[in-house]
Design a protein around this motif. Structure first.
Motif, PDB file in Angstrom:
ATOM      1  N   ALA A   1       5.704 -14.885 -14.353  1.00 20.43           N
ATOM      2  CA  ALA A   1       5.533 -14.707 -15.872  1.00 20.43           C
ATOM      3  C   ALA A   1       5.310 -13.203 -16.104  1.00 20.43           C
ATOM      4  N   GLN A   2       5.839 -12.951 -17.228  1.00 23.16           N
ATOM      5  CA  GLN A   2       5.985 -11.518 -17.467  1.00 23.16           C
ATOM      6  C   GLN A   2       4.133 -10.797 -17.464  1.00 23.16           C
ATOM      7  N   PRO A   3       3.200 -11.561 -18.272  1.00 21.63           N
ATOM      8  CA  PRO A   3       1.855 -11.036 -18.419  1.00 21.63           C
ATOM      9  C   PRO A   3       1.434 -10.841 -16.634  1.00 21.63           C
ATOM     10  N   SER A   4       1.772 -11.769 -15.879  1.00 19.24           N
ATOM     11  CA  SER A   4       1.414 -11.452 -14.499  1.00 19.24           C
ATOM     12  C   SER A   4       1.930 -10.431 -13.840  1.00 19.24           C
ATOM     13  N   LEU A   5       3.117  -9.986 -14.187  1.00 17.83           N
ATOM     14  CA  LEU A   5       3.860  -8.943 -13.806  1.00 17.83           C
ATOM     15  C   LEU A   5       3.347  -7.637 -14.159  1.00 17.83           C
ATOM     16  N   SER A   6       2.778  -7.754 -15.376  1.00 14.95           N
ATOM     17  CA  SER A   6       2.049  -6.633 -15.951  1.00 14.95           C
ATOM     18  C   SER A   6       0.972  -6.233 -15.206  1.00 14.95           C
ATOM     19  N   ARG A   7       0.068  -7.228 -14.892  1.00 13.28           N
ATOM     20  CA  ARG A   7      -1.197  -7.277 -14.104  1.00 13.28           C
ATOM     21  C   ARG A   7      -0.915  -6.477 -12.653  1.00 13.28           C
ATOM     22  N   GLN A   8       0.388  -7.145 -12.136  1.00 13.47           N
ATOM     23  CA  GLN A   8       0.543  -6.683 -10.724  1.00 13.47           C
ATOM     24  C   GLN A   8       0.796  -5.229 -10.833  1.00 13.47           C
ATOM     25  N   ILE A   9       1.590  -4.724 -11.746  1.00 11.41           N
ATOM     26  CA  ILE A   9       1.994  -3.218 -12.044  1.00 11.41           C
ATOM     27  C   ILE A   9       0.735  -2.379 -12.139  1.00 11.41           C
ATOM     28  N   SER A  10      -0.212  -2.911 -13.030  1.00 12.11           N
ATOM     29  CA  SER A  10      -1.535  -2.251 -13.306  1.00 12.11           C
ATOM     30  C   SER A  10      -2.203  -2.326 -12.027  1.00 12.11           C
ATOM     31  N   GLN A  11      -2.343  -3.370 -11.164  1.00 11.68           N
ATOM     32  CA  GLN A  11      -2.874  -3.281  -9.771  1.00 11.68           C
ATOM     33  C   GLN A  11      -2.339  -2.243  -8.875  1.00 11.68           C
ATOM     34  N   LEU A  12      -1.082  -1.930  -8.854  1.00 15.47           N
ATOM     35  CA  LEU A  12      -0.178  -0.908  -8.036  1.00 15.47           C
ATOM     36  C   LEU A  12      -0.735   0.475  -8.599  1.00 15.47           C
ATOM     37  N   GLU A  13      -0.641   0.545  -9.840  1.00 12.96           N
ATOM     38  CA  GLU A  13      -1.273   1.770 -10.297  1.00 12.96           C
ATOM     39  C   GLU A  13      -2.372   2.245 -10.012  1.00 12.96           C
ATOM     40  N   THR A  14      -3.489   1.232  -9.975  1.00 11.67           N
ATOM     41  CA  THR A  14      -4.755   1.720  -9.276  1.00 11.67           C
ATOM     42  C   THR A  14      -4.785   1.915  -7.866  1.00 11.67           C
ATOM     43  N   GLN A  15      -3.901   1.279  -7.124  1.00 11.64           N
ATOM     44  CA  GLN A  15      -3.994   1.699  -5.684  1.00 11.64           C
ATOM     45  C   GLN A  15      -3.283   3.057  -5.642  1.00 11.64           C
ATOM     46  N   VAL A  16      -1.969   3.367  -6.524  1.00 10.82           N
ATOM     47  CA  VAL A  16      -1.476   4.638  -6.410  1.00 10.82           C
ATOM     48  C   VAL A  16      -2.429   5.882  -6.905  1.00 10.82           C
ATOM     49  N   GLY A  17      -3.122   5.646  -8.003  1.00  5.43           N
ATOM     50  CA  GLY A  17      -4.237   6.486  -8.481  1.00  5.43           C
ATOM     51  C   GLY A  17      -3.359   7.225  -9.763  1.00  5.43           C
TER      52      GLY A  17
ATOM     53  N   TYR B   1       7.984  -5.153  -7.055  1.00  2.00           N
ATOM     54  CA  TYR B   1       7.781  -5.512  -8.175  1.00  2.00           C
ATOM     55  C   TYR B   1       8.062  -4.053  -8.942  1.00  2.00           C
ATOM     56  N   PHE B   2       7.516  -3.020  -8.442  1.00  2.00           N
ATOM     57  CA  PHE B   2       7.677  -1.875  -9.167  1.00  2.00           C
ATOM     58  C   PHE B   2       9.233  -1.529  -9.385  1.00  2.00           C
ATOM     59  N   THR B   3       9.974  -1.572  -8.120  1.00  2.00           N
ATOM     60  CA  THR B   3      11.377  -0.996  -7.869  1.00  2.00           C
ATOM     61  C   THR B   3      12.129  -2.054  -8.860  1.00  2.00           C
ATOM     62  N   THR B   4      11.660  -3.201  -9.184  1.00  2.60           N
ATOM     63  CA  THR B   4      12.428  -4.146  -9.840  1.00  2.60           C
ATOM     64  C   THR B   4      12.392  -3.827 -11.437  1.00  2.60           C
ATOM     65  N   VAL B   5      11.071  -3.523 -11.931  1.00  5.36           N
ATOM     66  CA  VAL B   5      10.857  -3.205 -13.115  1.00  5.36           C
ATOM     67  C   VAL B   5      11.597  -1.586 -13.232  1.00  5.36           C
ATOM     68  N   ALA B   6      11.560  -0.919 -12.378  1.00  6.08           N
ATOM     69  CA  ALA B   6      12.239   0.458 -12.737  1.00  6.08           C
ATOM     70  C   ALA B   6      13.667   0.403 -12.793  1.00  6.08           C
TER      71      ALA B   6
ATOM     72  N   MET C   1      -7.664   6.529   2.509  1.00  2.00           N
ATOM     73  CA  MET C   1      -6.580   5.925   1.763  1.00  2.00           C
ATOM     74  C   MET C   1      -6.273   4.872   1.658  1.00  2.00           C
ATOM     75  N   THR C   2      -5.897   4.229   0.344  1.00  2.00           N
ATOM     76  CA  THR C   2      -5.671   2.748   0.367  1.00  2.00           C
ATOM     77  C   THR C   2      -4.172   2.345   0.692  1.00  2.00           C
ATOM     78  N   ASP C   3      -4.137   1.141   1.212  1.00  3.10           N
ATOM     79  CA  ASP C   3      -2.930   0.657   1.855  1.00  3.10           C
ATOM     80  C   ASP C   3      -2.285  -0.150   0.583  1.00  3.10           C
ATOM     81  N   LEU C   4      -0.882   0.387   0.315  1.00  2.00           N
ATOM     82  CA  LEU C   4      -0.255  -0.170  -0.538  1.00  2.00           C
ATOM     83  C   LEU C   4       0.227  -1.742  -0.377  1.00  2.00           C
ATOM     84  N   ASP C   5       0.394  -2.425  -1.210  1.00  2.00           N
ATOM     85  CA  ASP C   5       0.849  -3.670  -1.284  1.00  2.00           C
ATOM     86  C   ASP C   5       2.169  -3.819  -1.548  1.00  2.00           C
ATOM     87  N   LEU C   6       2.927  -4.116  -0.159  1.00  2.06           N
ATOM     88  CA  LEU C   6       4.272  -4.113  -0.195  1.00  2.06           C
ATOM     89  C   LEU C   6       5.161  -4.773  -1.509  1.00  2.06           C
ATOM     90  N   ARG C   7       4.397  -6.219  -1.561  1.00  2.00           N
ATOM     91  CA  ARG C   7       4.826  -6.820  -2.676  1.00  2.00           C
ATOM     92  C   ARG C   7       4.738  -6.232  -4.086  1.00  2.00           C
TER      93      ARG C   7
END
Length: 289
Positions: free
Chosen positions: A31-47, A11-16, A1-7
């Motif tokens: 920056a907005q492009p950086s935020l998009s990359r971070q959310i994509s990274q979280l989606e990879t962790q979550v699956g 970010y996800f809750t803020t976008v939501a 199981m992948t540990d979630l990055d709390l940061r």
């Protein structure tokens, strides 16, 4: 199981909350492009994909909607854990909350005298904040009024406070020596969203079981005052909420035949630190009776 990055979870809750990457990025100061990359990274962790981005805007996927309440709980738990650790590491600091019309100065002064090494802070709270502020550790003690849910809290009544009728200066009851509930039988009274608070301050039901009159919905004390000043309702308020100095268009009349409101000191039931215990002692010494 992948540990979630709390940061990333934050970010996800803020976008939501915004359902807009630009506004979320501005709140997070990234920056907005950086935020998009971070959310994509979280989606990879979550699956799972958490957001859909279309021409119509950003929306949560089914997976995102299922993830959101747990994500918010994670962020909140992390904040509480951090606050608890800091409180344990800094036993010479206490934050005292208080609500409208209540003066905590004598208690704070007494505590500072008893504990000259302590850093004592004060924080004004809205009428409905004391319980959550204690649970979230924004404050360590609170002077407030009943009603207050007491589970998980240590609550002591300090004194009673007469209830008053608040009316516009041109109202038919303004200037009376006193009034009773019978005098306002048909008068609408502003309604608050919290059912227990609403029933308490509208005295609902009335003696004999009859319901209190309805009234316009409000969410803040300020909205309640404005509603009464506009002639839409009258209000039942604590004696300390004397608006004569700030609202010359309002006046109070003593309300007879009703139970007084009660001012209490509340702390977390599990908190036995020396400053919390000292504050409770100071509150009883300075305010009881």
């Amino acid at each position: 199981m992948t540990d979630l990055d709390l940061r990333l979870v934050r970010y996800f809750t803020t976008v939501a909350s915004h359902l807009h990457y630009g506004r979320a990025a501005a709140e997070l100061h990234i920056a907005q492009p950086s935020l998009s990359r971070q959310i994509s990274q979280l989606e990879t962790q979550v699956g799972a994909r958490l957001f859909d981005r279309t021409r119509q805007g950003t929306r949560l996927t089914e997976a995102g909607a299922a993830f959101l309440p747990h994500a918010r709980a994670l962020v909140r738990s992390a904040q509480q854990a951090t606050a608890a650790a800091r409180a344990a590491a800094l036993p010479t600091r206490i934050t005292v909350g208080y609500t409208a019309g209540l003066i905590v100065t004598p208690v704070v002064r007494n505590l500072r005298h008893r504990h000259p090494d302590a850093e004592v802070r004060t924080l004004h709270l809205q009428w409905n904040e004391p319980r959550e502020a204690l649970r979230d550790r924004r404050v360590d003690a609170a002077i407030t009024r009943l009603p207050l849910r007491t589970d998980g809290l240590d609550v002591t009544v300090l004194y009673g406070e007469p209830k008053m009728l608040l009316v516009p200066v041109g109202h038919r009851l303004a200037g009376k020596e006193s009034v009773t509930l019978d005098d306002i039988e048909g008068e609408p009274i502003p309604r608050f969203p919290d059912p227990e608070w609403d029933a308490y301050w509208r005295i609902d039901p009335r003696p004999g079981g009859r319901p209190a009159p309805g009234g316009p919905s409000v969410e803040t004390i300020e909205d309640k005052l404005e509603c009464i000043a506009a002639g839409q309702a009258v209000g039942i308020v604590p004696a300390a909420l004397n608006t004569g100095g700030t609202r010359p268009d309002l006046t109070t009349v003593p309300l007879r035949g009703v139970e007084p409101s009660h001012i209490v000191v509340a702390t977390r039931a599990a908190d036995s630190g020396r400053l919390v215990a000292g504050f409770r002692t100071s509150a009883r010494a300075c305010l009881s009776g």
